[in-house]
Design a protein around this motif. Sequence first.
Motif, PDB file in Angstrom:
ATOM      1  N   SER A  85      41.415  47.725  17.516  1.00 59.33           N
ATOM      2  CA  SER A  85      41.246  48.200  16.154  1.00 59.33           C
ATOM      3  C   SER A  85      40.251  49.359  16.086  1.00 59.33           C
ATOM      4  CB  SER A  85      40.682  47.047  15.345  1.00 59.33           C
ATOM      5  OG  SER A  85      41.298  46.927  14.172  1.00 59.33           O
ATOM      6  N   GLN A 124      41.748  52.461  17.409  1.00 63.22           N
ATOM      7  CA  GLN A 124      42.681  53.006  16.427  1.00 63.22           C
ATOM      8  C   GLN A 124      41.923  53.829  15.380  1.00 63.22           C
ATOM      9  OE1 GLN A 124      44.367  50.118  13.732  1.00 63.22           O
ATOM     10  NE2 GLN A 124      46.411  50.906  14.124  1.00 63.22           N
ATOM     11  N   GLU A 125      40.784  53.318  15.015  1.00 61.21           N
ATOM     12  CA  GLU A 125      39.998  53.971  13.978  1.00 61.21           C
ATOM     13  C   GLU A 125      39.274  55.207  14.498  1.00 61.21           C
ATOM     14  OE1 GLU A 125      37.858  51.989  10.342  1.00 61.21           O
ATOM     15  OE2 GLU A 125      39.923  51.952  10.984  1.00 61.21           O
ATOM     16  N   TYR A 153      43.803  55.438  21.664  1.00 60.63           N
ATOM     17  CA  TYR A 153      44.669  54.444  21.033  1.00 60.63           C
ATOM     18  C   TYR A 153      46.135  54.772  21.290  1.00 60.63           C
ATOM     19  CZ  TYR A 153      47.174  51.664  17.670  1.00 60.63           C
ATOM     20  OH  TYR A 153      48.062  50.801  17.103  1.00 60.63           O
ATOM     21  N   TRP A 206      48.862  52.382  22.839  1.00 60.73           N
ATOM     22  CA  TRP A 206      50.041  51.956  22.099  1.00 60.73           C
ATOM     23  C   TRP A 206      51.332  52.286  22.841  1.00 60.73           C
ATOM     24  CZ3 TRP A 206      50.464  48.280  18.935  1.00 60.73           C
ATOM     25  CH2 TRP A 206      51.668  48.092  18.272  1.00 60.73           C
ATOM     26  N   ALA A 225      46.201  46.296  13.807  1.00 59.59           N
ATOM     27  CA  ALA A 225      45.897  47.109  14.984  1.00 59.59           C
ATOM     28  C   ALA A 225      47.155  47.737  15.579  1.00 59.59           C
ATOM     29  CB  ALA A 225      45.188  46.250  16.030  1.00 59.59           C
ATOM     30  N   SER A 226      48.299  47.553  14.922  1.00 57.43           N
ATOM     31  CA  SER A 226      49.552  48.110  15.435  1.00 57.43           C
ATOM     32  C   SER A 226      49.854  49.449  14.777  1.00 57.43           C
ATOM     33  CB  SER A 226      50.701  47.143  15.156  1.00 57.43           C
ATOM     34  OG  SER A 226      50.528  45.945  15.864  1.00 57.43           O
ATOM     35  N   ALA A 227      50.833  50.142  15.328  1.00 54.31           N
ATOM     36  CA  ALA A 227      51.243  51.429  14.761  1.00 54.31           C
ATOM     37  C   ALA A 227      52.762  51.519  14.830  1.00 54.31           C
ATOM     38  CB  ALA A 227      50.630  52.568  15.560  1.00 54.31           C
ATOM     39  N   THR A 261      52.417  55.489  12.169  1.00 50.81           N
ATOM     40  CA  THR A 261      51.479  55.202  11.076  1.00 50.81           C
ATOM     41  C   THR A 261      50.919  53.797  11.221  1.00 50.81           C
ATOM     42  OG1 THR A 261      51.196  55.037   8.687  1.00 50.81           O
ATOM     43  CG2 THR A 261      53.323  54.361   9.548  1.00 50.81           C
ATOM     44  N   THR A 262      49.720  53.597  10.699  1.00 48.79           N
ATOM     45  CA  THR A 262      49.199  52.240  10.597  1.00 48.79           C
ATOM     46  C   THR A 262      49.681  51.696   9.259  1.00 48.79           C
ATOM     47  OG1 THR A 262      47.222  52.974   9.438  1.00 48.79           O
ATOM     48  CG2 THR A 262      47.119  52.869  11.835  1.00 48.79           C
ATOM     49  N   LYS A 272      47.798  50.305   7.125  1.00 49.90           N
ATOM     50  CA  LYS A 272      46.782  50.662   6.142  1.00 49.90           C
ATOM     51  C   LYS A 272      47.115  52.046   5.550  1.00 49.90           C
ATOM     52  CE  LYS A 272      41.766  50.989   5.932  1.00 49.90           C
ATOM     53  NZ  LYS A 272      41.112  52.058   6.689  1.00 49.90           N
TER      54      LYS A 272
END
Length: 613
Positions: free
Chosen positions: A357, A360-361, A367, A371, A395-397, A408-409, A411
Amino acid sequence: MSETIEFQAEARQLLQLMIHSIYSDKDVFLRELISNGSDALDKLRLASYQDKDLEVDTSDLRIELEQDAEARTLVVRDNGIGMTRDEVVELIGTIAKSGTAEMLAQMKDAQDENAEDLIGQFGIGFYSSFMVADKVEMVTRKAGSDEGVHWESTGEGTYTLEPVADAPQGTAITLHLKPEDAEDSLHDYAQPETVRRIVKRYSDFITWPIRLVTDGDAPEEPINSRKALWARPKSEVTDQELTEFYRHVSHDWQEPLETMRLSGEGTFEYQGLLFLPAHAPMDLFMREARRGVQLYVKRVFVMDDCEALVPEYLRFVKGVVDAADLSLNVSREILQQDRQIQAIRKRLVRKVLQTISALQENEPETYRTFWTELGRAFKEGLLTDPDNQQAILGASAFPSTHSPDENTTLKAYKERMPEGQESIYYLTGASRASIENSPHIEAFRAKGFEVLLLTDQVDEVWTDAVSEFDGTPMASIAKGDVDLGGDEDKPEGFDDLLTWMGTELADDVKEVRLSTRLTSSPACLVGDPGDLSPTLEKMYRAMGQEPPVTKRILELNPGHALVSGLRDKQGAGDADPDVARLLYGMALLAEGGELKEPTTFVNTLAERLQKTL
Ligand SMILES: Nc1ncnc2c1ncn2[C@@H]1O[C@H](COP(=O)(O)OP(=O)(O)OP(=O)(O)O)[C@@H](O)[C@H]1O
């Protein structure tokens, strides 16, 4: 009596690669041999704890490096567990590593640099000796056995084996060194300084003493510092040390993508040093894929591949967990039940999820590598780890209609949701191209609703198990009833057409209804929630299983001239059943599906077209 045995075909090919080595960093052979020696010492110590009848002296376990500049030899010797004759044949004469055949096939096509990369991903272990030696001898005796064995090979297809009566317990490997060749980065491994430098660089953290043996002098001090990396404060450990430790535990030749530390105090005391690899292990999707975490108890190695510590979807995580309060005699079965192990496992999973996570951020490039390489395995957790489902989703995309090449996430997806959109929409299928053009998406696109385009096989499975993300429902646009019609009135006058078509197509569909998801296509097929998707049906068949028959729902676009025309005809009692069948066939083709009877479809179509000429 001496016997000559052929290497297994894959082993022969790998040896050829090593002899004509394309790997530029030849020094790594020593890291590999020391790594094997260290493992052998770990195993012996463990065996002596677990088997009280095994009579072995464990008071001075060590690795020795003995050089002879005149004879141009280097001996790497350990007094560890050793091997029986049969083990030598099995472990050294063959390569059981999964993925070997695939890798060799790729190597054939690869340019030299890529081939080096492949070796780097695969790791070659003992065979790397042949990068620096033109002949290798090995004398080994298994702990508890009387007879040793002498192995010898030039790496050219065969090796010889011979029993040895008085071999010391453990394994000694003698390398008959190739001439030094600075240009080919082949150094002089008969020089103490060379070996000292390599050990410092690659094997410093090995917990067993590594000693140079020099002519007749008293035994030297170990040349490695022997500190268990996971027990040292973070500030004292260099990146280089972490990398080499990672290579030792993972058998990977590349650098790790990310390092994670774990520690617990109080009821359960433990420490861990874990890594994310930078590429997918060869066996990631093979049935016998191993999990990469080793278990230690108070610095003593207990087992490789400790499945009780790591859930399957995180099988790519490598490293070590050292638990303070376990017995050295634990079996794998008992471990699964152990409360301490369960607590550590929980922490470990949380740590890995937090790390991913955070990547990713904060580190989008890293990341992305994670992925691309490991995302498919990671997503299995959405199905198998319900407790962490939300964290895994977060935490996935996913690819989506928002961008042609960026994932894209969820979020970010939610932040883009326009007024009036209530769900996170997705569509699964075999390829982006086919689902992006499928009729289901039309009205979503027209409304500016983003759709996730899920094309991995595993997506077909987890999507049924996940119903929401962070309070927002997740919905397949090819399943269930969608109402995108807004407040407009429902089109009227179609009821008879729907009933008639339902009867005509009763063998193929379970219902015919009007759609709000279509703008330009006349029809599409949808399932009920929980129905098997067409791709999933195909996957079942590919695995040799006959899936349950799933009839789908045919949805018609009331705004399409073909549909309204057919309604008028039907109202006048003049509708042609062939048109109903053609509509159904078109809907199937439009989503990339396969017709059951293509010939009938084509003939009917040709006939109708003819009438229009
Ligand atoms: N010094 C040793 N003592 C005891 N067993 C050994 C020794 N060296 C090798 N072996 C055995 O031979 C096996 C094969 O060794 P090899 O180095 O080829 O591969 P590996 O260490 O298992 O994996 P990798 O190729 O990824 O390094 C080892 O797994 C081990 O069982």
